[in-house]
Design a protein around this motif. Structure first.
Motif, mmCIF file in Angstrom:
data_model
loop_
_atom_site.group_PDB
_atom_site.id
_atom_site.type_symbol
_atom_site.label_atom_id
_atom_site.label_comp_id
_atom_site.label_asym_id
_atom_site.label_seq_id
_atom_site.Cartn_x
_atom_site.Cartn_y
_atom_site.Cartn_z
ATOM 1 N N GLU A 117 0.885 -1.167 0.000
ATOM 2 C CA GLU A 117 0.000 0.000 0.000
ATOM 3 C C GLU A 117 0.912 1.203 0.000
ATOM 4 O O GLU A 117 1.888 1.259 0.753
ATOM 5 N N TYR A 145 -7.085 -3.866 4.590
ATOM 6 C CA TYR A 145 -7.222 -2.552 3.957
ATOM 7 C C TYR A 145 -8.608 -2.413 3.323
ATOM 8 O O TYR A 145 -9.224 -3.405 2.930
ATOM 9 N N SER A 151 -4.988 5.951 -0.794
ATOM 10 C CA SER A 151 -4.166 4.751 -0.936
ATOM 11 C C SER A 151 -4.192 4.197 -2.342
ATOM 12 O O SER A 151 -5.211 4.262 -3.039
ATOM 13 N N PHE A 153 -3.036 0.428 -3.988
ATOM 14 C CA PHE A 153 -2.655 -0.940 -3.631
ATOM 15 C C PHE A 153 -2.024 -1.582 -4.846
ATOM 16 O O PHE A 153 -2.481 -1.396 -5.975
#
Length: 158
Positions: A117, A145, A151, A153
């Motif tokens: 992340e 998450y 964020s 990923f």
């Protein structure tokens, strides 16, 4: 620079040294200044000291140049954590060397995939490019998450 400096030494770190602790503290402070608290997923010292996490430090001519961690999610999967290059060593290939080291360690212990992340704001664009250049691709949130506009990923099959 695209290759690691010749004198770079990457070693397993027990997190007791002041230079490593200071760089991790600076990393955490920086992440908290960039991202809202609920979107800040950087591990503090106690998080990095968990048995499922190993931390490596990169040293150049006796000076701490960077850190990176590999967390074991399960038998086949790992997560990259706390990748940070010291400000004085940015642009020297330290981040790439650490990333290659962590990928190599994951393969050595039999992991078949890595996850990470990172942030979505401009401060993280260089990190995103580094991960993409190493074969990481964007993916949905993993583990605990959740979708978060702050964020990004990524995953890589090994």
């Amino acid at each position: 620079m695209t290759s690691s400096p010749a004198a770079l030494e990457i070693r397993l770190d027990d997190l007791t040294g002041e230079p490593t602790r200071a760089l991790i503290a600076a990393h955490l402070s920086d992440m908290r200044s960039i991202s809202p608290e609920e979107s800040c997923h950087a591990l503090d010292l106690s998080g990095l000291q968990q048995p499922s996490v190993q931390v490596w430090s990169a040293w150049l001519d006796g000076e701490l140049a960077g850190v990176g961690a590999l967390a074991q999610l399960d038998a086949a999967n790992g997560e990259l954590k706390s990748m940070r290059v010291a400000d004085s060593h940015r642009g020297e290939g330290i981040g790439r060397a650490m990333l290659e080291h962590l990928i190599g360690r994951a393969r050595q212990v039999g992991m078949s995939a890595l996850w990470l992340e990172t942030g979505s704001t401009p401060e993280f664009f260089a990190a995103q490019r580094l991960y993409e250049s190493a074969g990481f691709v964007r993916c949905e949130p993993f583990g605990s998450y959740v979708l978060d506009p702050y964020s990004v990923f990524m995953t890589k099959k090994l």
